[in-house]
Write a protein that holds these residues in place. Structure first.
Motif, mmCIF file in Angstrom:
data_model
loop_
_atom_site.group_PDB
_atom_site.id
_atom_site.type_symbol
_atom_site.label_atom_id
_atom_site.label_comp_id
_atom_site.label_asym_id
_atom_site.label_seq_id
_atom_site.Cartn_x
_atom_site.Cartn_y
_atom_site.Cartn_z
ATOM 1 N N THR A 103 0.525 -1.181 0.052
ATOM 2 C CA THR A 103 -0.101 -0.077 0.465
ATOM 3 C C THR A 103 0.325 1.326 0.049
ATOM 4 O O THR A 103 0.831 2.108 -0.534
ATOM 5 C CB THR A 103 -1.268 -0.402 0.923
ATOM 6 N N VAL A 117 1.780 2.205 -3.252
ATOM 7 C CA VAL A 117 0.661 2.603 -3.782
ATOM 8 C C VAL A 117 0.502 4.199 -3.276
ATOM 9 O O VAL A 117 0.009 5.302 -4.463
ATOM 10 C CB VAL A 117 -0.891 1.937 -3.801
ATOM 11 N N LEU A 173 -7.929 6.679 -1.845
ATOM 12 C CA LEU A 173 -7.283 5.387 -1.732
ATOM 13 C C LEU A 173 -6.924 5.182 0.061
ATOM 14 O O LEU A 173 -7.000 4.051 0.020
ATOM 15 C CB LEU A 173 -6.002 5.700 -2.736
ATOM 16 N N SER A 228 -8.065 1.614 1.311
ATOM 17 C CA SER A 228 -6.851 0.455 1.246
ATOM 18 C C SER A 228 -7.521 -1.021 2.409
ATOM 19 O O SER A 228 -7.992 -0.989 3.533
ATOM 20 C CB SER A 228 -5.786 1.258 2.310
ATOM 21 N N MET A 236 -2.748 -3.111 -5.294
ATOM 22 C CA MET A 236 -3.512 -2.803 -4.039
ATOM 23 C C MET A 236 -2.973 -4.224 -3.566
ATOM 24 O O MET A 236 -4.050 -4.353 -2.183
ATOM 25 C CB MET A 236 -4.401 -2.039 -3.652
#
Lengths: 319, 399
Positions: free
Chosen positions: A293, A296, A309, A313, B195
């Motif tokens: 994560t 990202v 996001l 998550s 993700m």
């Protein structure tokens, strides 16, 4: 969501999910509100007064056919669920106890005009009844017998652990009232080891996000509906599921979409700097991002996209 | 509506899909990127939540013990839909009766398991896990999915929350409720993949939360749609044990749409709740059964010749003797319905005795795992023993 007493409201929601009652059958906002107020009034204290109050709670009586439970025609629904789901758990009572409990609960009627439940003597079986190794002759003595069973407090502790702690066995905690049990849970060594193991219920996810971002709850009901948890409408008397049942393809998509809508309304000034990924963790009370994560998020420059996001998550989906 | 071919479907899944879908009353469309074996069959599992009263669904009207136990439930002879052998379907089930006449409905009587549990939740766990001794954390179709490679597109539910039966040890079926599965702006399949990357040693819940991103990127290929109506008060009133699913006819219309588009999915889970009728059960059950009947009959008609097998079950039946609120309390063994044009229709299994009872309840005559084993072997071409903890029994409809 706008409550100041967040711990008390979380506990009220716990009891709502525990004594899960749906407005879809009760069909009275007045009765549903009355039940919530009973949770607020008795929820933090010893379980005895709560069980006494719930056995004569008008919304619960309507929900579980207590209205139809009479001396001539006992109806087992309320009696069974009281012992199975609300106080003792499966295996801690017999089928004979269910039948006997139904007799004790005969004759309670809800007057929709006043919103009160009252005992109608001609519908009530006033004989003393033997069950659970004791003898009872009215609702209060029935409630007292139940909460005195050795299975009762461990059962409540287990349910609290499942919603506040994590999966698996609750640690040994003693205490006769809910506040003491909760304090015991939160200070038990096992509690610290539950990080990342408790899946947030949709209400916890939405309410948590709204509070952390300082938003008003307006417009969040569609998220709750899409995630499958609308307050006052549990799917059954067993309440809402827990754990991985909430982690689905559709809930993931809803969190992505809801995250964007919440982020669009939030103040994101604190998420523009070089430390934005750590600031995001602070804002959302996330202990830390996994490498996955983190990669990202680090690649995301736009503060609103970053916030969206973070909300969607995997780390934010669990406690 | 005519058959939607995959090609037409993909064309329709552009910007006009929402309009086209709502115009025909279908709220959601599934298309697939994968092809499938044209011979492969499809299982549609229908769960009736709340414990449907089996004795008033398939009514043993010729047995004097029935009328004695259920004096206020009896239907008159001209209302009953006769099945032969002294049994009849509830008057709310004319569509199923027609399918029975066409030998497309098999009724397996007396299905249950040893040491019946009368808790809705425990018994539903037992049915969904197929583990009556000690229900575990995986569902029987979730374990099938594990053995079939774990692609979430193979097993789909139209409820927002995953039914336990689709949870495997290593994988889980996909949930595709009425809401859109179109990705929001700026979210790309590549982002989902990143993700969803696994991280060694993370807690199971966190790992599952991440895996859902990967599942979503795969399932997303299948889906496009319009949002579902916000009108649940139009549904049947909830009883204390119901599902939170869209109406059954809508769920089945989505299934039909997927099957017509020849998607990769092999298993669909749909549900109807509200069968927990402790009071005033007769009319309420008839109206719920009518809802079931209409949806199933229309679906069976639409799916004729497509290799679809529908199985309908509930967590238990009701006690033989009615309670005095004109309802029935929790019971045990009940009927399983199987609908398909590729199975042997008719009455199967031994009907349980109404007088030789187990504490007021029917004794089961067919173990539910025999039914599952048949579905796993004949519909999904799987090895039942591997999925059902070594269970060797199997229902034989020809026998």
């Amino acid at each position: 969501m706008v409550a100041d007493e967040t711990a008390a409201e979380k506990l009220t929601f716990f009891w709502h999910g525990h004594w899960a009652t749906s407005v879809q059958k009760v069909r009275s906002a007045h009765l549903m509100l009355g039940q919530q107020q009973t949770f607020r009034r008795y929820g933090a204290g010893p379980t005895g007064p709560l069980v006494r109050a719930m056995l004569r709670d008008p919304a619960l009586i309507v929900w579980l056919d207590g209205q139809k439970n009479t001396r001539k025609a006992p109806n087992e629904n309320l009696s069974r669920e009281v012992m199975e789901l609300f106080t003792l758990g499966v295996g801690e009572y017999t089928e004979a106890d269910v039948k006997a409990g139904a007799r004790v609960l005969t004759g309670w009627q809800v007057d929709r005009a006043t919103g009160q439940a009252r005992l109608v003597p001609r519908r009530h079986d006033d004989q003393a009844v033997a069950l659970l190794g004791g003898k009872v002759d009215d609702v209060d003595s029935y409630a007292d017998l139940i909460v005195g069973q050795s299975a009762h407090l461990p059962f409540i502790l287990g349910r609290l652990w499942a919603r506040y702690g994590g999966p698996g066995q609750a640690p040994a905690v003693s205490g006769r009232d809910t506040t003491t049990l909760l304090k015991g849970i939160c200070t038990a060594p096992a509690f610290a080891a539950t990080a990342g193991t408790l899946v947030k219920q949709p209400v916890e996810w939405v309410v948590g996000a709204v509070r952390q971002l300082g938003l008003k709850p307006d417009g969040t009901e569609p998220f709750l509906k899409a995630l499958g948890q609308v307050p006052l409408r549990p799917p059954s008397v067993g309440g809402w599921p827990e754990g991985a049942a909430w982690l689905t393809t559709s809930s993931t998509l809803t969190r992505l979409r809801a995250g964007q809508k919440l982020a669009a309304k939030a103040d994101v000034n604190g998420l523009a700097g070089a430390d934005r990924v750590e600031a995001l963790a602070d804002l959302l009370a996330v202990d830390g991002w996994s490498d996955r994560t983190n990669a990202v998020l680090t690649a995301t420059k736009d503060p609103r996209r970053l916030l969206a996001l973070g909300l969607a998550s995997p780390e934010y989906a669990v406690h | 509506m005519d058959t939607i071919t995959r090609r037409r479907f993909l064309i329709a899944s552009g910007v006009t899909a929402a309009a086209a879908a709502s115009a025909v009353g279908v709220r959601e469309i599934l298309a697939t990127a994968g092809d499938r074996d044209p011979q492969a069959k499809t299982l549609v599992l229908v769960t009736l939540y709340g414990g449907n009263d089996g004795l008033n669904t398939v009514i043993p009207y010729a047995d004097p013990a029935y009328a004695a136990a259920r004096p206020d439930f009896a239907y008159s002879a001209d209302e009953l839909l006769d099945l032969g052998e002294g049994e009849a379907l509830n008057p709310g089930l004319p569509g199923l009766h027609k399918l029975f006449g066409e030998k497309r409905l098999a009724i397996v009587r007396g299905v249950g398991y040893p040491k019946p549990n009368r808790s809705h939740f425990q018994s539903m766990d037992i049915w969904q896990t197929a583990q009556p001794d000690r229900p575990g954390t995986t569902g029987w179709l979730g374990r099938w999915l594990d053995t079939a490679g774990g692609d979430p597109r193979l097993a789909i539910s139209f409820e927002p929350v995953l039914p336990p039966l689709l949870a495997g040890a290593r994988s889980a079926g996909a949930t595709v409720p009425g809401g859109e599965l179109k990705l929001p702006a700026g979210v790309t399949p590549e982002l989902l993949t990143r993700m969803g990357a696994p991280v060694a040693g993370e807690p199971a819940a966190l790992a599952r939360a991440a895996a859902c991103f990967g599942d979503l990127s795969r399932v997303r290929d299948l889906v496009s749609n319009a949002p579902i109506a916000e009108d649940d008060d139009a549904d049947a009133p909830a009883t204390a044990t119901g599902g939170a699913a869209p109406p059954l006819d809508q769920q089945l219309a989505l299934v039909a749409r997927c099957i017509e588009a020849n998607v990769a999915t092999r298993v669909y889970s749909v549900s109807l709740g509200g069968f927990d009728l402790h009071a005033d059960g007769k009319d309420a059950q008839k109206s719920l059964l009518a809802k079931l009947d209409k949806a199933l009959a229309a679906f069976a008609e639409r799916m004729a010749g497509k290799g679809v097998v529908v199985a309908v079950y509930s967590e238990f039946g009701r006690r033989v003797r009615a309670n005095a609120s004109d309802g029935t309390d929790h019971g045990t063994a009940s009927n399983v319905f199987l609908i398909s044009d590729s199975i042997e229709g008719g009455l199967h299994g031994e009907p349980p005795s109404l007088t030789d009872l187990d504490d007021g309840d029917l004794k089961f005559t067919t173990d539910f795992r025999d039914v599952y084993a048949m579905l796993l072997a004949d519909v999904l071409e799987a090895d039942p023993g591997q999925i059902l903890d070594g269970w060797r029994g199997r229902l034989d409809l020809a026998g």
